[in-house]
Design an enzyme around this catalytic site. Structure first.
Site, mmCIF file in Angstrom:
data_model
loop_
_atom_site.group_PDB
_atom_site.id
_atom_site.type_symbol
_atom_site.label_atom_id
_atom_site.label_comp_id
_atom_site.label_asym_id
_atom_site.label_seq_id
_atom_site.Cartn_x
_atom_site.Cartn_y
_atom_site.Cartn_z
ATOM 1 N N MET A 189 0.810 -1.211 0.000
ATOM 2 C CA MET A 189 0.000 0.000 0.000
ATOM 3 C C MET A 189 0.852 1.274 0.000
ATOM 4 O O MET A 189 0.458 2.285 -0.533
ATOM 5 C CB MET A 189 -0.964 0.021 1.172
ATOM 6 C CG MET A 189 -0.303 0.016 2.528
ATOM 7 S SD MET A 189 -1.530 -0.140 3.822
ATOM 8 C CE MET A 189 -2.545 1.270 3.486
ATOM 9 N N LEU A 228 -6.207 6.649 -1.143
ATOM 10 C CA LEU A 228 -6.746 5.538 -0.339
ATOM 11 C C LEU A 228 -8.283 5.590 -0.300
ATOM 12 O O LEU A 228 -8.954 4.582 -0.563
ATOM 13 C CB LEU A 228 -6.122 5.625 1.050
ATOM 14 C CG LEU A 228 -6.320 4.463 2.010
ATOM 15 C CD1 LEU A 228 -5.096 4.290 2.894
ATOM 16 C CD2 LEU A 228 -7.516 4.666 2.890
ATOM 17 N N LEU A 266 -11.030 -0.828 -1.676
ATOM 18 C CA LEU A 266 -10.761 -0.749 -0.235
ATOM 19 C C LEU A 266 -11.972 -0.174 0.495
ATOM 20 O O LEU A 266 -12.429 -0.729 1.505
ATOM 21 C CB LEU A 266 -9.531 0.129 0.028
ATOM 22 C CG LEU A 266 -9.072 0.209 1.470
ATOM 23 C CD1 LEU A 266 -8.265 -1.037 1.838
ATOM 24 C CD2 LEU A 266 -8.197 1.450 1.723
ATOM 25 N N ARG A 323 0.420 1.331 -3.822
ATOM 26 C CA ARG A 323 -0.952 1.604 -4.262
ATOM 27 C C ARG A 323 -1.343 3.064 -4.000
ATOM 28 O O ARG A 323 -2.108 3.625 -4.756
ATOM 29 C CB ARG A 323 -1.897 0.626 -3.515
ATOM 30 C CG ARG A 323 -3.362 0.696 -3.872
ATOM 31 C CD ARG A 323 -3.605 0.231 -5.280
ATOM 32 N NE ARG A 323 -4.988 0.394 -5.674
ATOM 33 C CZ ARG A 323 -5.514 1.537 -6.107
ATOM 34 N NH1 ARG A 323 -4.764 2.634 -6.200
ATOM 35 N NH2 ARG A 323 -6.776 1.600 -6.471
ATOM 36 N N TYR A 324 -0.849 3.639 -2.886
ATOM 37 C CA TYR A 324 -1.341 4.978 -2.503
ATOM 38 C C TYR A 324 -0.238 6.023 -2.314
ATOM 39 O O TYR A 324 -0.525 7.144 -1.905
ATOM 40 C CB TYR A 324 -2.144 4.892 -1.194
ATOM 41 C CG TYR A 324 -3.174 3.794 -1.178
ATOM 42 C CD1 TYR A 324 -4.212 3.780 -2.099
ATOM 43 C CD2 TYR A 324 -3.113 2.766 -0.236
ATOM 44 C CE1 TYR A 324 -5.159 2.760 -2.103
ATOM 45 C CE2 TYR A 324 -4.056 1.755 -0.226
ATOM 46 C CZ TYR A 324 -5.073 1.751 -1.164
ATOM 47 O OH TYR A 324 -5.997 0.748 -1.161
ATOM 48 N N HIS A 364 -4.383 -5.852 11.233
ATOM 49 C CA HIS A 364 -5.329 -4.818 10.805
ATOM 50 C C HIS A 364 -6.688 -5.488 10.596
ATOM 51 O O HIS A 364 -6.782 -6.531 9.958
ATOM 52 C CB HIS A 364 -4.815 -4.205 9.498
ATOM 53 C CG HIS A 364 -5.480 -2.921 9.108
ATOM 54 N ND1 HIS A 364 -6.832 -2.807 8.886
ATOM 55 C CD2 HIS A 364 -4.959 -1.690 8.870
ATOM 56 C CE1 HIS A 364 -7.118 -1.568 8.526
ATOM 57 N NE2 HIS A 364 -5.996 -0.857 8.520
ATOM 58 N N ASP A 399 7.417 -1.556 9.770
ATOM 59 C CA ASP A 399 6.746 -0.628 10.685
ATOM 60 C C ASP A 399 5.885 0.374 9.926
ATOM 61 O O ASP A 399 6.139 0.682 8.768
ATOM 62 C CB ASP A 399 7.792 0.118 11.522
ATOM 63 C CG ASP A 399 8.203 -0.688 12.742
ATOM 64 O OD1 ASP A 399 7.311 -1.285 13.376
ATOM 65 O OD2 ASP A 399 9.406 -0.717 13.049
ATOM 66 N N GLU A 416 0.383 1.980 12.341
ATOM 67 C CA GLU A 416 -0.340 1.019 13.182
ATOM 68 C C GLU A 416 0.561 0.394 14.259
ATOM 69 O O GLU A 416 0.088 0.020 15.322
ATOM 70 C CB GLU A 416 -0.956 -0.095 12.323
ATOM 71 C CG GLU A 416 -2.391 0.168 11.924
ATOM 72 C CD GLU A 416 -2.538 1.226 10.839
ATOM 73 O OE1 GLU A 416 -1.554 1.462 10.124
ATOM 74 O OE2 GLU A 416 -3.617 1.814 10.724
ATOM 75 N N GLU A 438 -0.143 3.526 16.847
ATOM 76 C CA GLU A 438 -1.289 2.912 17.543
ATOM 77 C C GLU A 438 -0.850 1.946 18.662
ATOM 78 O O GLU A 438 -1.356 2.023 19.782
ATOM 79 C CB GLU A 438 -2.150 2.179 16.516
ATOM 80 C CG GLU A 438 -3.549 1.883 17.016
ATOM 81 C CD GLU A 438 -4.411 1.274 15.924
ATOM 82 O OE1 GLU A 438 -4.173 1.552 14.734
ATOM 83 O OE2 GLU A 438 -5.310 0.496 16.277
HETATM 84 C C1 LIG Z 1 -2.914 -6.207 6.098
HETATM 85 C C2 LIG Z 1 -2.990 -4.959 6.266
HETATM 86 C C3 LIG Z 1 -4.157 -4.103 6.009
HETATM 87 C C4 LIG Z 1 -5.483 -4.402 5.693
HETATM 88 C C5 LIG Z 1 -6.120 -5.766 5.503
HETATM 89 C C6 LIG Z 1 -6.164 -3.167 5.573
HETATM 90 C C7 LIG Z 1 -7.521 -3.040 5.269
HETATM 91 C C8 LIG Z 1 -8.211 -1.844 5.318
HETATM 92 N N1 LIG Z 1 -7.731 -0.588 5.667
HETATM 93 C C9 LIG Z 1 -8.735 0.345 5.585
HETATM 94 C C10 LIG Z 1 -8.637 1.726 5.827
HETATM 95 C C11 LIG Z 1 -7.447 2.415 6.120
HETATM 96 N N2 LIG Z 1 -6.209 1.892 6.316
HETATM 97 C C12 LIG Z 1 -5.306 2.890 6.563
HETATM 98 C C13 LIG Z 1 -3.968 2.785 6.824
HETATM 99 C C14 LIG Z 1 -3.265 1.581 6.824
HETATM 100 N N3 LIG Z 1 -3.764 0.328 6.530
HETATM 101 C C15 LIG Z 1 -2.782 -0.609 6.648
HETATM 102 C C16 LIG Z 1 -2.875 -1.984 6.423
HETATM 103 C C17 LIG Z 1 -4.048 -2.675 6.085
HETATM 104 N N4 LIG Z 1 -5.272 -2.161 5.794
HETATM 105 C C18 LIG Z 1 -1.593 0.092 7.032
HETATM 106 C C19 LIG Z 1 -0.273 -0.559 7.258
HETATM 107 C C20 LIG Z 1 -1.888 1.436 7.137
HETATM 108 C C21 LIG Z 1 -0.931 2.562 7.560
HETATM 109 C C22 LIG Z 1 0.063 2.922 6.524
HETATM 110 C C23 LIG Z 1 1.338 3.485 7.134
HETATM 111 O O1 LIG Z 1 1.426 3.818 8.270
HETATM 112 O O2 LIG Z 1 2.315 3.625 6.428
HETATM 113 C C24 LIG Z 1 -5.991 4.143 6.530
HETATM 114 C C25 LIG Z 1 -5.318 5.505 6.647
HETATM 115 C C26 LIG Z 1 -5.063 5.934 8.035
HETATM 116 C C27 LIG Z 1 -6.323 6.454 8.648
HETATM 117 O O3 LIG Z 1 -6.978 7.293 8.044
HETATM 118 O O4 LIG Z 1 -6.637 5.979 9.749
HETATM 119 C C28 LIG Z 1 -7.331 3.867 6.274
HETATM 120 C C29 LIG Z 1 -8.450 4.836 6.122
HETATM 121 C C30 LIG Z 1 -9.907 -0.355 5.178
HETATM 122 C C31 LIG Z 1 -11.242 0.288 4.960
HETATM 123 C C32 LIG Z 1 -9.575 -1.702 5.002
HETATM 124 C C33 LIG Z 1 -10.387 -2.858 4.578
HETATM 125 C C34 LIG Z 1 -11.386 -2.823 3.763
HETATM 126 FE FE LIG Z 2 -5.826 -0.140 6.358
#
Ligand SMILES: C=CC1=C(C)c2cc3[nH]c(cc4nc(cc5[nH]c(cc1n2)c(C)c5CCC(=O)O)C(CCC(=O)O)=C4C)c(C)c3C=C
Ligand SMILES: [Fe+2]
Ligand code: FES
Length: 423
Positions: free
Chosen positions: A61, A77, A83, A150-151, A263, A340, A343, A347
């Site tokens: 991502m 994103l 997503l 991706r983003y 996640h 890292d 999250e 978090e």
């Molecule tokens: C295996 C990892 C991940 C899954 C599965 C995943 C699903 C998922 N995520 C969202 C929405 C958001 N994710 C955001 C940030 C984010 N997501 C992951 C991993 C997975 N997501 C990571 C590692 C990160 C952080 C990137 C980083 O720190 O470099 C965010 C953005 C942050 C925020 O606004 O809180 C969103 C929004 C959905 C909806 C989803 C499954 C459908």
């Molecule tokens: Fe996510």
């Protein structure tokens, strides 16, 4: 960071021991704008039988490297219908939600040092893996590292344009492997990256007189779509857990609770039949088996966003429930991401640990530049290159509830010879 391929190979010892570099005549340079190397020699078979070069494309991502990139990252994103499906309102609502969310997320990246380390780690992991592959898979050497996010930069289209510039595709053919960096498959993560790769392949590869991609001269893609229980991955996780367990006094060590944290997913995605929850559980079980089930453990889910129902139990609630019941020795283990990110660094380390307020609540290190992990990546890639399959059998099956034409067409394309299985 030092790397010792011989030492790490001994750990699960299942690889060929060819230590001769087949690509010594063609070495990669230092990291460049999109984790990319310089010009590739034309695709030929040399006197040693090598069929390279082979492009190794790490898909993930991505994340904003600086706080200035947060808005664009979130905008892409929230505009991703794979997503966060917002239907016909996607192109309007996506950027709007991103704009409102940017200050809060910028603050979080600022609190972890000003940006996401994912680009640094992805480029390092891919380059180190390619060096090992050149040794253990001379027949497909040289292996060229590429990163496609991706983003965030380097985006998939940037990576694809660089591949073409480097002499792959556009009439010249050549082989590329799309290697997901999510060990467990979700249609919202790996599925989304593959949809994006397929889209840019159709836009950027050379077309014939009918306006269709000239398949004969286009890049031949294959996909490493999941690797949740690979022995090397399991070993790398287990070693990091063991290292953290050693920090507890010996008489307390066996009763430390291991809390695997992944996640979360919206329940709508889980109920559609997404394979991710089962594959995450498979990783947890394999790691615990490798540890001889030495400690009590649970799997919990973090980082839910928005008001809809998400898969639980939530990590933060789990920690507080256990701490309040007197289980104050806990090791958090991020199990679904290999480097890292906010999250883990925000978090878990800042929010959850702060709330728990107990010195016994700790976190296992992320895999990042871990040599055991990088060796595992090379073994996974080597096995894939030897098998010659376009993707796993599992990727040929759509989710029970899938209604997406994009998923269907993307799977048909990447499944190659297995595409008759996709419906
Ligand atoms: C295996 C990892 C991940 C899954 C599965 C995943 C699903 C998922 N995520 C969202 C929405 C958001 N994710 C955001 C940030 C984010 N997501 C992951 C991993 C997975 N997501 C990571 C590692 C990160 C952080 C990137 C980083 O720190 O470099 C965010 C953005 C942050 C925020 O606004 O809180 C969103 C929004 C959905 C909806 C989803 C499954 C459908
Ligand atoms: Fe996510
Ligand atoms: S949503 Fe899973 S295959 Fe389409």
């Amino acid at each position: 960071m030092s790397f010792n391929p011989i030492a790490s190979r001994r750990l699960w010892g299942n690889s060929t021991s060819v230590l001769r570099s087949a690509s010594s005549s063609w070495r990669l340079n230092t990291p460049r704008s999109c984790g990319l190397a310089t010009v590739v020699p034309p695709v030929t078979q040399d006197a040693t039988g090598a069929k390279g070069p082979t492009a190794m494309v790490f898909m993930n991502m991505g994340g904003p490297s600086t706080t200035n990139e947060v808005h664009d990252f979130l905008s892409r994103l929230f505009s991703d219908g794979d997503l966060i499906p917002l239907g016909r309102l996607q192109s309007y609502m996506g950027p709007l939600i991103a704009r409102r969310r940017t200050p809060k997320i910028q603050q979080q990246y600022s609190d972890i040092g000003g940006g996401s380390p994912i680009r640094k780690w992805s480029e390092y992991q891919c380059e180190e893996m390619c060096k090992i592959l050149d040794q253990i898979s001379p027949e497909t050497a040289p292996h060229k590292p590429y990163v496609a996010f991706r983003y965030a930069a380097p985006l998939t289209e940037t990576m694809y344009a660089q591949l073409l510039k480097d002499g792959f595709g556009n009439g010249k053919g050549g082989r590329a492997v799309a290697f997901t960096q999510y060990p467990q498959y979700s249609c919202s993560t790996t599925g989304s990256s593959l949809n994006e790769l397929w889209k840019w392949r159709n836009r950027l590869e050379g077309k014939n007189a009918d306006g269709e991609v000239d398949a004969a001269g286009a890049i031949k893609w294959s996909v490493i779509d999941r690797w949740p229980t690979h022995a090397g991955l399991v070993e790398a996780f287990a070693q990091n857990i063991e290292a953290q367990l050693k920090t507890y006094p010996e008489d307390k060590r066996d009763s430390v609770v291991l809390l695997f944290s992944a996640h979360s997913l919206p329940m709508s995605v889980v109920n559609r039949g997404d394979p991710y929850p089962a594959e995450v559980a498979a990783t947890v079980h394999a790691v615990m088996k490798r540890l001889n089930f030495s400690n009590p453990y649970r799997l919990c889910w973090q980082s839910q966003v928005g008001p809809s129902a998400w898969l639980g139990a939530q990590t933060s609630d789990t920690v507080m429930n256990y701490v309040n019941r007197g289980h104050t020795d806990l090791v958090l283990v991020p199990i679904a991401f290999t480097s890292d990110h906010i999250e883990t660094l925000y978090e878990l380390d800042l929010e959850v640990m702060h709330e728990a307020n107990s010195p016994g609540v700790k976190r296992a290190e992320s895999l990042n530049g871990n040599p055991t992990f990088i060796r595992a990546l090379a073994d996974i890639a080597h096995e894939h290159l030897q098998e010659g399959e376009s993707c796993s059998a599992q990727m040929t099956l759509r989710c029970q509830g899938c209604r997406s034409e994009r998923c269907l067409e993307q799977k048909k394309f990447f499944a190659g010879e297995r595409s008759h299985l996709v419906q």
